[in-house]
Design a protein around this motif. Structure first.
Motif, PDB file in Angstrom:
ATOM      1  N   UNK B  56      25.825  57.183 -33.516  1.00  0.00           N
ATOM      2  CA  UNK B  56      26.741  56.440 -32.627  1.00  0.00           C
ATOM      3  C   UNK B  56      26.208  56.459 -31.190  1.00  0.00           C
ATOM      4  N   UNK B  57      25.741  57.614 -30.760  1.00  0.00           N
ATOM      5  CA  UNK B  57      25.266  57.746 -29.379  1.00  0.00           C
ATOM      6  C   UNK B  57      24.042  56.869 -29.126  1.00  0.00           C
ATOM      7  N   UNK B  58      23.139  56.818 -30.099  1.00  0.00           N
ATOM      8  CA  UNK B  58      21.947  55.964 -29.925  1.00  0.00           C
ATOM      9  C   UNK B  58      22.353  54.520 -29.709  1.00  0.00           C
ATOM     10  N   UNK B  59      23.264  54.069 -30.558  1.00  0.00           N
ATOM     11  CA  UNK B  59      23.722  52.690 -30.485  1.00  0.00           C
ATOM     12  C   UNK B  59      24.397  52.404 -29.134  1.00  0.00           C
ATOM     13  N   UNK B  60      25.211  53.337 -28.688  1.00  0.00           N
ATOM     14  CA  UNK B  60      25.998  53.055 -27.487  1.00  0.00           C
ATOM     15  C   UNK B  60      25.241  53.270 -26.183  1.00  0.00           C
ATOM     16  N   UNK B  61      24.225  54.149 -26.198  1.00  0.00           N
ATOM     17  CA  UNK B  61      23.586  54.494 -24.918  1.00  0.00           C
ATOM     18  C   UNK B  61      22.131  54.059 -24.820  1.00  0.00           C
ATOM     19  N   UNK B  62      21.491  53.780 -25.953  1.00  0.00           N
ATOM     20  CA  UNK B  62      20.076  53.436 -25.908  1.00  0.00           C
ATOM     21  C   UNK B  62      19.176  54.634 -25.674  1.00  0.00           C
ATOM     22  N   UNK B 299      18.184  50.857 -20.310  1.00  0.00           N
ATOM     23  CA  UNK B 299      19.103  51.538 -19.390  1.00  0.00           C
ATOM     24  C   UNK B 299      20.450  51.715 -20.093  1.00  0.00           C
ATOM     25  N   UNK B 300      21.235  52.689 -19.618  1.00  0.00           N
ATOM     26  CA  UNK B 300      22.422  53.121 -20.352  1.00  0.00           C
ATOM     27  C   UNK B 300      23.429  52.010 -20.597  1.00  0.00           C
ATOM     28  N   UNK B 301      23.692  51.242 -19.587  1.00  0.00           N
ATOM     29  CA  UNK B 301      24.725  50.223 -19.728  1.00  0.00           C
ATOM     30  C   UNK B 301      24.564  49.178 -18.631  1.00  0.00           C
ATOM     31  N   UNK B 302      25.219  48.038 -18.766  1.00  0.00           N
ATOM     32  CA  UNK B 302      25.030  46.942 -17.805  1.00  0.00           C
ATOM     33  C   UNK B 302      25.363  47.328 -16.366  1.00  0.00           C
ATOM     34  N   UNK B 303      26.342  48.219 -16.186  1.00  0.00           N
ATOM     35  CA  UNK B 303      26.713  48.591 -14.836  1.00  0.00           C
ATOM     36  C   UNK B 303      25.570  49.374 -14.169  1.00  0.00           C
ATOM     37  N   UNK B 304      24.986  50.288 -14.919  1.00  0.00           N
ATOM     38  CA  UNK B 304      23.853  51.044 -14.371  1.00  0.00           C
ATOM     39  C   UNK B 304      22.661  50.113 -14.161  1.00  0.00           C
ATOM     40  N   UNK B 305      22.458  49.176 -15.080  1.00  0.00           N
ATOM     41  CA  UNK B 305      21.354  48.222 -14.933  1.00  0.00           C
ATOM     42  C   UNK B 305      21.522  47.384 -13.668  1.00  0.00           C
ATOM     43  N   UNK B 306      22.732  46.927 -13.428  1.00  0.00           N
ATOM     44  CA  UNK B 306      22.973  46.131 -12.219  1.00  0.00           C
ATOM     45  C   UNK B 306      22.677  46.949 -10.962  1.00  0.00           C
TER      46      UNK B 306
END
Lengths: 497, 497
Positions: B56-62, B299-306
């Motif tokens: 689950x963590x791999x899928x959600x966080x990359x 990157x972990x998620x779109x907010x961090x990517x932005x």
């Protein structure tokens, strides 16, 4: 304005802060033995000038000579107690992790952690303990012991005493080899407020009113780099009396209560503001007789007198408040206020309905006797009406040590820092196990401002990883030159987890 | 929404808070052995479901599988380590003053002090460690160990993982005999913010951005009863390299630097944001070669990517910033961002003149190589440019262990919680001597959020005065039923002061 120089009103706040920062460079590196010697020298200097200091204090505060002599002695003991804490070194909380190639999470480095002084501390002195919570008081002693230079904002209630104590203590500290600006004094309110916001100041301590404390707390929180603010802001110190305790010893109890409310004209942070007794208790005779014997006492200063007069007036104006003994209030030709203690009585329900006008602290010789009905859940009443206190006192009968009483005691622990089983809260021992601090509004944080644990407020953790011996601070070196107690996490331990 | 029930969006914040308060009643009275067993059961539950949770963590966080397996193991070790802390009992800091009729300040009462849990703790989970700084992470483990129920505000970056971990851990805790609402989960941002202001919540912990941290800190400070807020907000973790260190091992040093910046795509609070090397150092070849070998990482998620894209763009837009290696930035069809590390170089002076745009943290695989001129006072540069960090690292040559270097190390201790002599800051050992916290903005207070000292943030002192044995909490009773270490101030000691 520093303690060692003649007053120089042009000296800027910035200069005081810079001197404190410079002193920190040196002070933070002093060996514990040197700092301990400085604290002992400060205690000796105060004792050597006791007559002079007590005379100034009497004049400025109106407190009785015996009380002031006791307080001065306490202040010296406090400094010596912290000297012992420094010399012992347990306060450094030294932790050593041995490097461990077989650590369960992969190779573990050599880690060595201890507590460091936070930096220059700004200490706002209180009015009601011109020695013990002022220039050379508990906050100053704890910060100096930690290795932090102290800037004291003098209380305007005893300006000459503040100057003289600062002069003596500063000379004693430098005489013992500590840096010159280890202790500095500022006197203006503007300087105090500006220093709260100065980048060089790393923590602030305050003992005083909730209003001023909240203002200063907001300023420390609004800094670009917020700093810790240790405020002791107010406490009503309820005393709960069980029916059985009253049956066993009502005379002693009520006389003790009046004495605790009256000492130092009630101008103590641990004065019992409320006495909770069962409905039907007969207390008038004892309280009135005891209160009538209390000699008139001057209030500390006009500001406190104004506050006392105003708050007492507010309480007396509430419908349903019955005056048990009116201690009066008069001003002399010099504008000083003189009082004897005033006691009022209310039913428990009135506290609930009247709210803050009755529940907020009245600073001075005033207390409220609260009659609680049979079957009252005292723990719930405390949680609702008195959620944050320095102390809570419970008087029980000799057989009342189990069941509901044990459970009540446990619940009281959430609402005060010190729980007394019998006795009165107005003596605060200066010892390792003292806790003088409690949930808001008693204090702004969960630290203590009396007792040796007070040093913890001015410390922060720093760990060294894989440092060569020569680059480690002395308490972290293998040879342990300061001989401090240390806790070691040995190599190989993780296999046991 | 609680962990053990099916999602119920109507359940109010008030209900969650009330359940936590109820759980506190019971949890604060549990014997240490029971709490320790609960923590161990939680660790076992995580280990038993490792495959499911990591997937689950791999899928959600990359994040990479190996990294996540390591992190899950670390999270279990952390829980077990705190179980040991609880069982040991030293964290209670028990202090006993024997009653002393001959105390130097007059008769001293029997005083017994220990640390108590503060009450329900609100824990805002982080995005970058979906196990170790999330639902069952360090703040949760420390608070539970202290005896505080925990309400976790889940991070939206890994919602399913948060639910599943909460479910497993909550079941393990209750299975071990702890109260039902010992661990609860809320998912909405509104709930998190409302809980910060709820009277039943007694402390909050947060790991995340400086912006959100400051917002939450302001809300805790503005409560009618302010509560402690333990925020870990950001750190740039400068690494200082001496000329001699470079001469001895520049290849290893630079390769190690690139690896430390690149791991987990630089999304670590201890990533080295700055490498300070002498002017004239030749680093391009090694850095470019090493960086080119780093595989692309999500990157972990779109907010961090932005945030990463924006901050990198800002830095690259500053005149005088030279790109050493451009790691790029691309979005895939799912809107996820993929990167390899980017390195830039600047002269030291440019940091001074450009200010926050260069100095503020860039969260992700980005780092700045800073060239400092011969004769630079590195301690002064750190004080000016990097005043508050989780870590500071110093690479010295083999002979550089005295004089100016020792003095530099001492000065560095003021600006970070962990000082590394060699090595890289991106491994954070979970041990007794770890310090993960430092001057603002690294953390909002001087506590640590990793290592066993982290428990101290969720404790407060309570002293009992003259209490009968039956009414004392177990660790304060003469018989010491929990067998905890205690420090005794014996009767008669004050004659030695």
């Amino acid at each position: 304005m520093t303690a060692t120089a003649a007053p120089d009103l042009d000296r800027t706040v910035d200069d005081v802060a810079r001197r404190a920062a410079d002193a920190f460079d040196e002070l933070s590196r002093t060996a514990p033995a040197v700092r301990a010697e400085g604290l002992r020298a400060a205690a000796a200097a105060l004792a050597d000038h006791a007559d002079e200091l007590v005379a100034i204090a009497q004049e400025e505060t109106g407190l009785a000579e015996a009380r002031l002599r006791g307080e001065l002695k306490r202040t010296g003991v406090q400094l010596r107690l912290f000297a012992n804490v420094v010399a012992d070194g347990a306060y450094l909380d030294v932790r050593l992790d041995e490097a461990d190639p077989d650590f369960v999470l992969g190779p573990r480095p050599d880690l060595r952690r201890s507590l460091w002084p936070v930096g220059p501390v700004l200490n706002f002195a209180a009015s009601n303990f011109p020695f013990a919570f002022s220039v050379a008081g508990g906050d100053t002693a704890a910060a100096l012991a930690a290795g932090c230079p102290v800037i004291v904002k003098a209380h305007p209630g005893h300006p000459l005493l503040s100057e003289r104590v600062a002069e003596l203590v500063s000379a004693a500290l430098t005489g013992a080899g500590l840096p010159e600006a280890t202790l500095q004094l500022v006197t203006s309110q503007d300087a105090g407020i500006a220093l709260v916001e100065h980048p060089a100041v790393r923590a602030a301590a305050f003992t005083g009113s909730q209003r001023v404390g909240q203002l200063l707390a907001a300023r420390t929180a609004a800094r670009p780099d917020p700093i810790p603010f240790f405020g002791e802001l107010g406490s009503v110190n309820p005393v709960l009396v069980s029916p059985e305790a009253l049956r066993e010893r009502s005379g002693d109890l009520l006389a003790g209560y009046v004495a605790s409310v009256s000492g130092s004209a009630g101008q103590l942070c641990t004065k019992p503001g409320f006495l909770l007794v069962p409905v039907g208790t007969e207390y008038d005779d004892v309280v009135v007789t005891a209160a009538a014997q209390v000699p008139e006492h001057r209030l500390l200063n006009p500001s406190i007198a104004d506050g006392y007069e105003r708050r007492v007036g507010q309480v007396l104006g509430v419908d349903g408040v019955r005056v048990v003994h009116d201690g009066g209030f008069r001003r002399d030709a010099d504008g000083q206020a003189w009082v004897t203690p005033t006691f009022v009585a209310v039913p428990l329900d009135l506290l609930r309905s009247a709210g803050p006008v009755l529940l907020d602290e009245v600073f001075g010789p005033f207390s409220v006797i609260v009659e609680y009905p049979d079957g009252t859940d005292l723990g719930a009443a405390v949680a609702e009406l008195f959620p944050g206190n320095l102390t809570l006192t419970l008087h029980l009968g000799s057989g009342e040590t189990e069941g509901e009483w044990a459970s009540l005691v446990a619940r009281l622990g959430r609402h005060a820092g010190r729980i007394l089983l019998g006795g009165w809260p107005t003596g605060v021992a200066v010892t390792p196990a003292m806790q003088h601090g409690g949930p808001w509004p008693a204090t702004t944080t969960d630290g203590t401002s009396v007792g040796t644990a007070a040093i913890g407020r001015f410390l922060r953790g720093v760990a060294f990883q894989d440092a060569p011996q020569e680059l480690l601070p002395p308490p972290l070196r293998d040879e342990n030159p300061w001989d401090v107690p240390r806790t070691v996490a040995p190599r190989g331990e993780s296999s046991l987890w």
